[in-house]
Design a protein around this motif. Structure first.
Motif, PDB file in Angstrom:
ATOM      1  N   HIS A 160       4.434 -10.612  10.987  1.00  0.00           N
ATOM      2  CA  HIS A 160       4.962 -10.113   9.710  1.00  0.00           C
ATOM      3  C   HIS A 160       6.304 -10.727   9.427  1.00  0.00           C
ATOM      4  N   ASP A 161       6.506 -10.900   8.157  1.00  0.00           N
ATOM      5  CA  ASP A 161       7.809 -11.364   7.715  1.00  0.00           C
ATOM      6  C   ASP A 161       8.400 -10.312   6.809  1.00  0.00           C
ATOM      7  N   LYS A 162       9.413 -10.678   6.026  1.00  0.00           N
ATOM      8  CA  LYS A 162      10.089  -9.700   5.173  1.00  0.00           C
ATOM      9  C   LYS A 162       9.202  -9.294   4.019  1.00  0.00           C
ATOM     10  N   LYS A 163       8.386 -10.147   3.521  1.00  0.00           N
ATOM     11  CA  LYS A 163       7.508  -9.830   2.382  1.00  0.00           C
ATOM     12  C   LYS A 163       6.488  -8.792   2.821  1.00  0.00           C
ATOM     13  N   ALA A 164       5.928  -8.949   3.984  1.00  0.00           N
ATOM     14  CA  ALA A 164       4.903  -8.030   4.462  1.00  0.00           C
ATOM     15  C   ALA A 164       5.521  -6.664   4.730  1.00  0.00           C
ATOM     16  N   ASP A 165       6.767  -6.648   5.191  1.00  0.00           N
ATOM     17  CA  ASP A 165       7.451  -5.373   5.422  1.00  0.00           C
ATOM     18  C   ASP A 165       7.683  -4.665   4.099  1.00  0.00           C
ATOM     19  N   ARG A 166       8.073  -5.374   3.076  1.00  0.00           N
ATOM     20  CA  ARG A 166       8.315  -4.741   1.782  1.00  0.00           C
ATOM     21  C   ARG A 166       7.025  -4.189   1.230  1.00  0.00           C
ATOM     22  N   LYS A 167       5.979  -4.921   1.359  1.00  0.00           N
ATOM     23  CA  LYS A 167       4.687  -4.488   0.846  1.00  0.00           C
ATOM     24  C   LYS A 167       4.278  -3.200   1.554  1.00  0.00           C
ATOM     25  N   ASP A 170       6.424  -0.333   0.381  1.00  0.00           N
ATOM     26  CA  ASP A 170       6.044   0.092  -0.967  1.00  0.00           C
ATOM     27  C   ASP A 170       4.790   0.946  -0.908  1.00  0.00           C
TER      28      ASP A 170
END
Length: 176
Positions: A160-167, A170
Motif C-alpha cells: 500500500h501507498d498513500k493513495k490506498a491508505d486514503r481510499k 474514506d
C-alpha cells in the motif's frame, strides 16, 4: 629366813596359829560369814537383788516384746513394699506397652502424613509445570502474533501507498 624354812620343814611343832580373842582364823571367817548373812537378811539384800534382777528381767522381756513387734512391723512393711514393687513393675510394663503403642501410632501417622505431603508436593510440581507450559505457549503465541503483525506491517507497507491508505480511510468514514 633360814629359821622360817627350818620351822616349816620340821612341821607344826614350832609354828603357832594366830588367834584373836581366843578365836582362830577359821572361826573369824565363819563369824564374818554369819555377820554378812545376817546383814543381808536384815537389810533384805536378797529381795533387793532379786527385785533388781526381776526388774532387769522385765526390761529384757519388754525389749524382746518391742523387738517382736518391730519385727512384725518390718515384715509387714517388707510385704507392703514387695507388693508396691510388684505393682510398680506392672505399671512400668503397662507404661512401656502404652509408649510402644503410641510410638507405633506416631510412626503410622508420620508415614501417612509423609505420603500426603509427597502427593501434595507432586501436585504442586505438576501445577507449576502446567503453568510454565501455559506461559511458554502464551509467550510463543505472543511472539507469533508480534512476528505476524510485524510481517503484515511490512507487507502492507510494501503493498500500500498513500493513495490506498486514503481510499481505505474514506471507505471507513463513509461507512460510519
Amino acid at each position: 629366813m633360814a629359821d622360817i624354812l627350818t620351822l616349816l620343814a620340821s612341821g607344826a611343832e614350832g609354828y603357832a596359829e594366830p588367834a584373836v580373842f581366843g578365836l582362830d582364823s577359821y572361826q573369824w571367817v565363819a563369824l564374818a560369814m554369819l555377820v554378812l548373812i545376817a546383814v543381808f537378811v536384815w537389810k533384805k539384800v536378797p529381795g533387793i537383788v532379786t527385785g533388781g534382777l526381776d526388774s532387769r528381767i522385765a526390761e529384757i522381756r519388754a525389749a524382746l516384746d518391742d523387738a517382736k513387734s518391730l519385727r512384725a512391723e518390718a515384715e509387714a512393711l517388707r510385704a507392703e513394699y514387695t507388693a508396691k514393687i510388684a505393682s510398680a513393675e506392672k505399671d512400668a510394663e503397662a507404661m512401656l506397652d502404652g509408649a510402644r503403642e503410641e510410638a507405633d501410632a506416631i510412626l503410622a501417622k508420620a508415614e501417612a502424613d509423609s505420603k500426603v505431603m509427597v502427593a501434595r508436593r507432586q501436585r504442586m510440581a505438576e501445577d507449576k509445570i502446567a503453568a510454565a507450559e501455559r506461559a511458554a505457549v502464551a509467550e510463543v503465541k505472543a511472539s507469533a502474533v508480534s512476528a505476524a503483525a510485524a510481517a503484515s506491517k511490512l507487507l502492507i507497507a510494501k503493498a500500500h501507498d498513500k493513495k490506498a491508505d486514503r481510499k481505505l480511510a474514506d471507505e471507513v468514514i463513509s461507512s460510519l
